[in-house]
Design a protein around this motif. Sequence first.
Motif, PDB file in Angstrom:
ATOM      1  N   ARG A 169      46.383  50.497  42.416  1.00  0.00           N
ATOM      2  CA  ARG A 169      46.108  49.066  42.338  1.00  0.00           C
ATOM      3  C   ARG A 169      45.851  48.504  43.731  1.00  0.00           C
ATOM      4  O   ARG A 169      46.526  48.855  44.688  1.00  0.00           O
ATOM      5  N   ALA A 170      44.886  47.606  43.806  1.00  0.00           N
ATOM      6  CA  ALA A 170      44.571  46.933  45.065  1.00  0.00           C
ATOM      7  C   ALA A 170      44.194  45.488  44.786  1.00  0.00           C
ATOM      8  O   ALA A 170      43.534  45.188  43.787  1.00  0.00           O
ATOM      9  N   ILE A 171      44.605  44.611  45.671  1.00  0.00           N
ATOM     10  CA  ILE A 171      44.205  43.208  45.588  1.00  0.00           C
ATOM     11  C   ILE A 171      42.751  43.108  46.029  1.00  0.00           C
ATOM     12  O   ILE A 171      42.374  43.630  47.075  1.00  0.00           O
ATOM     13  N   VAL A 172      41.934  42.455  45.214  1.00  0.00           N
ATOM     14  CA  VAL A 172      40.513  42.321  45.543  1.00  0.00           C
ATOM     15  C   VAL A 172      40.077  40.874  45.728  1.00  0.00           C
ATOM     16  O   VAL A 172      38.961  40.624  46.168  1.00  0.00           O
ATOM     17  N   ASP A 215      46.471  33.470  40.321  1.00  0.00           N
ATOM     18  CA  ASP A 215      47.107  34.328  41.318  1.00  0.00           C
ATOM     19  C   ASP A 215      46.114  35.379  41.802  1.00  0.00           C
ATOM     20  O   ASP A 215      44.943  35.336  41.451  1.00  0.00           O
ATOM     21  N   ALA A 216      46.605  36.309  42.606  1.00  0.00           N
ATOM     22  CA  ALA A 216      45.733  37.339  43.166  1.00  0.00           C
ATOM     23  C   ALA A 216      45.164  38.223  42.054  1.00  0.00           C
ATOM     24  O   ALA A 216      45.844  38.554  41.091  1.00  0.00           O
ATOM     25  N   MET A 217      43.910  38.600  42.211  1.00  0.00           N
ATOM     26  CA  MET A 217      43.252  39.484  41.249  1.00  0.00           C
ATOM     27  C   MET A 217      43.343  40.914  41.761  1.00  0.00           C
ATOM     28  O   MET A 217      43.074  41.174  42.934  1.00  0.00           O
ATOM     29  N   THR A 218      43.746  41.830  40.898  1.00  0.00           N
ATOM     30  CA  THR A 218      43.872  43.228  41.294  1.00  0.00           C
ATOM     31  C   THR A 218      43.017  44.111  40.397  1.00  0.00           C
ATOM     32  O   THR A 218      42.706  43.754  39.260  1.00  0.00           O
ATOM     33  N   LEU A 265      42.373  51.592  39.846  1.00  0.00           N
ATOM     34  CA  LEU A 265      41.455  52.685  39.518  1.00  0.00           C
ATOM     35  C   LEU A 265      42.060  53.686  38.544  1.00  0.00           C
ATOM     36  O   LEU A 265      41.338  54.378  37.844  1.00  0.00           O
ATOM     37  N   ARG A 266      43.372  53.772  38.489  1.00  0.00           N
ATOM     38  CA  ARG A 266      43.992  54.723  37.569  1.00  0.00           C
ATOM     39  C   ARG A 266      43.912  54.213  36.130  1.00  0.00           C
ATOM     40  O   ARG A 266      43.616  54.966  35.220  1.00  0.00           O
ATOM     41  N   THR A 267      44.167  52.940  35.903  1.00  0.00           N
ATOM     42  CA  THR A 267      44.156  52.415  34.536  1.00  0.00           C
ATOM     43  C   THR A 267      42.808  51.823  34.134  1.00  0.00           C
ATOM     44  O   THR A 267      42.476  51.814  32.954  1.00  0.00           O
ATOM     45  N   GLN A 268      42.035  51.330  35.097  1.00  0.00           N
ATOM     46  CA  GLN A 268      40.759  50.702  34.786  1.00  0.00           C
ATOM     47  C   GLN A 268      39.574  51.559  35.215  1.00  0.00           C
ATOM     48  O   GLN A 268      38.442  51.135  35.047  1.00  0.00           O
ATOM     49  N   GLY A 269      39.822  52.717  35.752  1.00  0.00           N
ATOM     50  CA  GLY A 269      38.766  53.561  36.300  1.00  0.00           C
ATOM     51  C   GLY A 269      38.600  54.813  35.487  1.00  0.00           C
ATOM     52  O   GLY A 269      38.872  54.809  34.304  1.00  0.00           O
ATOM     53  N   PRO A 270      38.172  55.868  36.097  1.00  0.00           N
ATOM     54  CA  PRO A 270      38.107  56.112  37.531  1.00  0.00           C
ATOM     55  C   PRO A 270      36.779  55.710  38.171  1.00  0.00           C
ATOM     56  O   PRO A 270      36.581  55.930  39.352  1.00  0.00           O
ATOM     57  N   HIS A 271      35.883  55.128  37.412  1.00  0.00           N
ATOM     58  CA  HIS A 271      34.582  54.748  37.961  1.00  0.00           C
ATOM     59  C   HIS A 271      34.447  53.234  37.963  1.00  0.00           C
ATOM     60  O   HIS A 271      35.096  52.545  37.189  1.00  0.00           O
ATOM     61  N   ALA A 272      33.572  52.748  38.822  1.00  0.00           N
ATOM     62  CA  ALA A 272      33.314  51.314  38.873  1.00  0.00           C
ATOM     63  C   ALA A 272      31.833  51.091  39.141  1.00  0.00           C
ATOM     64  O   ALA A 272      31.185  51.900  39.809  1.00  0.00           O
TER      65      ALA A 272
END
Length: 111
Positions: A61-64, A70-73, A76-83
Amino acid sequence: DSSTVIEDSSDIPNSVMFLSLVGNETASDAGFAVERWRENNTIIDRSGATLPRLKKAGNLRAIVGQGATDAMTLDLRTQGPHALVGGTTGAGKSEFLQAWVLGMAAAHSPD
């Protein structure tokens, strides 16, 4: 023209400083970043000691950026692995990718 800027009363701010999302300590204290990396289990222990196996894999997870509340994160593990990042010229694709890389560096060690 679809690229025309429209002023509206949106809750999402026009700009946000990254350090306001992750904390000024990230830039001023290297120990703070190392502690965050330890919390995320991303530092490899090279001491040779036997470490207990983690019950589950950590997150990526990373803040983007800043959302309406609040901050949007992104994780890549749960929403990925590709973007896939798409948009017209001037839409902010490069700014988004820079924020994502910075967010990953702040949250996860190079290990």
